[in-house]
Design a protein around this motif. Structure first.
Motif, PDB file in Angstrom:
ATOM      1  N   SER A  39       1.174  50.528  63.728  1.00  0.00           N
ATOM      2  CA  SER A  39       2.217  49.807  62.995  1.00  0.00           C
ATOM      3  C   SER A  39       3.489  49.724  63.830  1.00  0.00           C
ATOM      4  N   TYR A  88       5.700  47.402  64.153  1.00  0.00           N
ATOM      5  CA  TYR A  88       6.865  46.802  63.493  1.00  0.00           C
ATOM      6  C   TYR A  88       7.587  47.835  62.638  1.00  0.00           C
ATOM      7  N   TYR A  89       6.850  48.510  61.761  1.00  0.00           N
ATOM      8  CA  TYR A  89       7.482  49.463  60.843  1.00  0.00           C
ATOM      9  C   TYR A  89       8.030  50.681  61.584  1.00  0.00           C
ATOM     10  N   THR A  90       7.257  51.225  62.513  1.00  0.00           N
ATOM     11  CA  THR A  90       7.767  52.373  63.270  1.00  0.00           C
ATOM     12  C   THR A  90       8.954  51.957  64.131  1.00  0.00           C
TER      13      THR A  90
END
Length: 232
Positions: free
Chosen positions: A164, A166-168
Motif C-alpha cells: 500500500s 499510497y496510504y503508507t
C-alpha cells in the motif's frame, strides 16, 4: 529498548503514525472515541518526552547546567514564536551544540544534517530529495554490523509499503516528513545495523523534524548514548 527511546517510539507510533490513520478510517462514534484516545495518548507521550529529556539533563549534574539553560531558552523562544507570534526559531542549533560538547562523532554528523534541514525550512522552505537520501544513509557513519533482526524488520516494512504505497506514503509524509517512503526500509535496516545507538533516535524523528521536542530529544540523546554510556 531503554525508557528514553521507548518514549520517542510511543510519540512516533501514537502522535505521528496511528493518529494519521484518521483520514482513512470511516468515521463513526466508535472510531471517533478511538482516535480521540490515540490523540490524547500521543500528547501525553510528547509531554513525557519533554519532561524526561530535561530530567536527563538534570541528572548530568553541574556539567548539564549550561546545556539545560540553553535548551530551556531556545525552547521558550521557539514555543513563543509558534504560539505568541514573537521569538526565534533556533532549536535546530541544539543537537549540534550538544554533540560538539560531548564530542560525539556520529551525533555531530546527524546534527549537521538537521542544522541544514532546519535552516532550509526556516529561510526558504523547499523540497530537497537529496536530504532524505542523506538521512537514510547517515547510519553508516556509526559503523555497520550484520543483524538478522534488521533484515527481518526491514523486509516486513518493505512488504507493507509495497502492499500500500499510497496510504503508507501519506502517513509517513505527514508523520515524519518522508516523501520517498521506499527509503524507510533502508533507513530502518541501516539504523538497526549501526554500531551506534544514536541512529535509532534519528530514525524515529524522521528526515524532517515535526515538533520542537524532537530537536531536544536529538540533543539529549547525544549525551545519553555518548561513548556507549549514560552521562551522570
Amino acid at each position: 529498548m531503554d525508557f528514553f527511546l521507548l518514549l520517542l517510539f510511543l510519540d512516533f507510533l501514537l502522535n505521528r503514525t496511528l493518529n494519521r490513520l484518521w483520514i482513512f478510517i470511516p468515521q463513526n462514534p466508535f472510531t471517533h472515541a478511538l482516535f480521540l484516545g490515540i490523540q490524547w495518548a500521543g500528547y501525553v507521550s510528547m509531554l513525557a518526552l519533554y519532561v524526561y529529556s530535561f530530567l536527563l539533563i538534570g541528572s548530568w549534574g553541574r556539567r548539564g547546567v549550561p546545556l539545560g539553560v540553553l535548551a530551556l531558552v531556545l525552547t521558550a523562544l521557539d514555543l513563543s514564536k509558534d504560539y505568541l507570534g514573537f521569538g526565534v526559531k533556533a532549536l535546530f542549533l541544539l543537537p549540534l551544540i550538544f554533540s560538539v560538547f560531548f564530542k560525539h562523532r556520529v551525533a555531530i554528523a546527524y546534527s549537521l544534517y538537521y542544522l541544514a534541514e532546519g535552516v532550509i525550512k526556516l529561510t526558504k522552505p523547499l523540497y530537497l530529495a537529496q536530504l532524505e537520501w542523506a538521512w537514510a544513509l547517515l547510519p553508516l557513519v556509526g559503523g555497520w554490523r550484520f543483524r538478522k533482526i534488521a533484515v527481518i524488520l526491514a523486509a516486513l516494512l518493505l512488504v507493507l509499503i509495497a502492499a500500500s504505497p499510497y496510504y503508507t506514503g501519506m502517513i509517513f509524509v505527514f508523520g515524519m516528513g518522508l516523501s520517498q517512503v521506499f527509503l524507510l526500509p533502508a533507513a530502518l535496516f541501516l539504523s538497526l545495523s549501526s554500531k551506534s545507538k544514536y541512529p535509532l533516535y534519528s530514525l524515529l524523528v524522521g528526515p524532517s523534524v515535526q515538533l520542537s521536542v524532537h530537536y531536544i530529544t536529538l540533543a539529549v540523546a547525544t549525551g545519553y548514548v555518548n561513548s556507549g554510556k549514560r552521562q551522570g
